[in-house]
Scaffold this active site. Structure first.
Site, mmCIF file in Angstrom:
data_model
loop_
_atom_site.group_PDB
_atom_site.id
_atom_site.type_symbol
_atom_site.label_atom_id
_atom_site.label_comp_id
_atom_site.label_asym_id
_atom_site.label_seq_id
_atom_site.Cartn_x
_atom_site.Cartn_y
_atom_site.Cartn_z
ATOM 1 N N GLU A 1 7.136 6.175 -20.987
ATOM 2 C CA GLU A 1 8.866 6.595 -20.241
ATOM 3 C C GLU A 1 9.179 6.928 -19.156
ATOM 4 O OE1 GLU A 1 12.429 9.689 -22.220
ATOM 5 O OE2 GLU A 1 10.564 9.653 -22.968
ATOM 6 N N GLU B 1 2.245 6.799 -40.093
ATOM 7 C CA GLU B 1 1.879 6.079 -38.782
ATOM 8 C C GLU B 1 0.640 5.362 -39.588
ATOM 9 O OE1 GLU B 1 1.958 3.322 -36.151
ATOM 10 O OE2 GLU B 1 2.494 5.119 -34.699
ATOM 11 N N GLU C 1 8.059 12.503 -39.056
ATOM 12 C CA GLU C 1 8.253 11.960 -38.194
ATOM 13 C C GLU C 1 7.362 10.132 -38.005
ATOM 14 O OE1 GLU C 1 6.458 11.178 -32.805
ATOM 15 O OE2 GLU C 1 5.837 12.864 -34.105
ATOM 16 N N ASP D 1 14.621 3.102 -25.307
ATOM 17 C CA ASP D 1 14.833 2.696 -24.035
ATOM 18 C C ASP D 1 15.383 1.498 -24.108
ATOM 19 O OD1 ASP D 1 12.687 1.255 -24.843
ATOM 20 O OD2 ASP D 1 10.984 1.803 -22.838
ATOM 21 N N LYS E 1 14.330 -10.468 -29.288
ATOM 22 C CA LYS E 1 15.319 -10.797 -30.008
ATOM 23 C C LYS E 1 16.202 -11.297 -30.872
ATOM 24 C CE LYS E 1 11.575 -14.469 -28.777
ATOM 25 N NZ LYS E 1 10.493 -15.761 -29.111
ATOM 26 N N ASP F 1 2.988 3.663 -45.241
ATOM 27 C CA ASP F 1 3.861 3.221 -45.462
ATOM 28 C C ASP F 1 5.461 4.330 -45.405
ATOM 29 O OD1 ASP F 1 7.055 2.322 -45.364
ATOM 30 O OD2 ASP F 1 6.270 0.363 -47.108
ATOM 31 N N THR G 1 6.643 10.608 -21.833
ATOM 32 C CA THR G 1 5.733 9.935 -22.157
ATOM 33 C C THR G 1 5.577 9.521 -20.255
ATOM 34 O OG1 THR G 1 6.338 8.331 -22.893
ATOM 35 C CG2 THR G 1 5.792 10.465 -24.177
ATOM 36 N N LYS G 2 3.871 8.497 -20.299
ATOM 37 C CA LYS G 2 3.622 8.143 -19.258
ATOM 38 C C LYS G 2 4.113 6.824 -19.468
ATOM 39 C CE LYS G 2 -0.802 10.215 -18.981
ATOM 40 N NZ LYS G 2 -2.227 9.712 -19.743
ATOM 41 N N ASP H 1 10.153 0.458 -32.208
ATOM 42 C CA ASP H 1 10.195 -1.428 -32.177
ATOM 43 C C ASP H 1 11.021 -1.969 -31.307
ATOM 44 O OD1 ASP H 1 9.719 -4.250 -31.667
ATOM 45 O OD2 ASP H 1 8.068 -4.142 -32.682
#
Length: 243
Positions: free
Chosen positions: A225, A101, A76, A187, A155, A128, A222-223, A151
């Site tokens: 989402e 992470e 993950e 999303d 833009k 990384d 998730t909360k 992320d």
């Protein structure tokens, strides 16, 4: 997010770290966010960090030694605060989850969940992900990849910073075993379109659906989402497998 290419107080005008900065590191697959580690997270680092934090090494991962057992290995990348990661590890106890992470509060939050929920099949690499893939995961060594809500870099001029790009996808696909899977979710619809294009273009992968996939049962809402869905935001899952 800050532009990692812009000079900061810890950089010279040429973008190089000054001589008094120890161990300068180039960030390639993420942007480091600031955040406060809570008392509970700090305690989790101290109490169970030694057991569940996997050291980065410039050598192939010995998964049997890392997890202390056999099992399918799922990578993950970017688990945020670890809510979905902990849920998936609980509902799939037979699988082993190697989770990358760099955000320290997120790592602390997942460690705290691991302790509170008595989870044993997660190992965290606070490093990384690109270097982890390059140096610790040989070709054909993993059974699945999870990348949930990376992320979106909204833009257009920042789209090139998105994680899901052809070179990384090709690298990850080569690490999958035959029949292994690649699961992404977002999303942000423009990013979903890009994900579909990039994954579909990789000759090593085949889509499991006609376009976007139904949300697999193991991935929870998730909360964050759920809040987005209440506001009318869409969520798109993509699930491909290795030929």
């Amino acid at each position: 997010m800050a532009d990692t290419n812009a000079a900061s107080p810890s950089q010279s005008a040429e973008g190089k770290p000054p001589a008094d900065v120890a161990f300068p590191k180039t960030i390639r697959s993420y942007v480091r966010r600031t955040g406060r580690v809570t008392t509970g997270q700090a305690k989790a680092f101290e109490d169970i960090g030694p057991q569940f934090l996997q050291p980065y090494t410039n050598a192939p991962l010995d998964a049997l030694a890392a997890f202390g057992r056999e099992g399918k290995l799922i990578l993950e990348i970017g688990f945020g605060m670890g809510e979905a990661t902990a849920h998936i590890a609980r509902v799939r106890p037979e699988d082993n989850f190697l989770c990358c992470e760099v955000h320290e509060p997120g790592v602390g939050a997942l460690l705290k969940r691991i302790g509170e929920q008595d989870i044993h099949n997660i190992r965290i690499l606070q490093h990384d992900a690109v270097e982890v893939i390059d140096n610790m995961l040989p070709e054909g060594s993993i059974d699945g990849v999870h990348i949930f809500f990376p992320d979106p870099w909204h833009k257009k001029k920042h789209n090139k910073r998105r994680l899901i790009q052809s070179p990384l996808v090709a690298k990850l696909a080569s690490r999958l075993k035959t029949g292994g899977y690649f699961h992404c979710a977002t999303d942000w619809e423009p990013y979903a379109v890009q994900m579909l294009e990039v994954l579909s273009a990789d000759s090593q992968l085949v889509n499991t659906a006609q376009g976007y996939a139904a949300k697999p049962d193991y991935r929870p809402l998730t909360k964050f989402e759920n809040r987005g869905l209440r506001l009318g935001h869409g969520v798109w899952d993509l699930v491909f497998t290795k030929r």
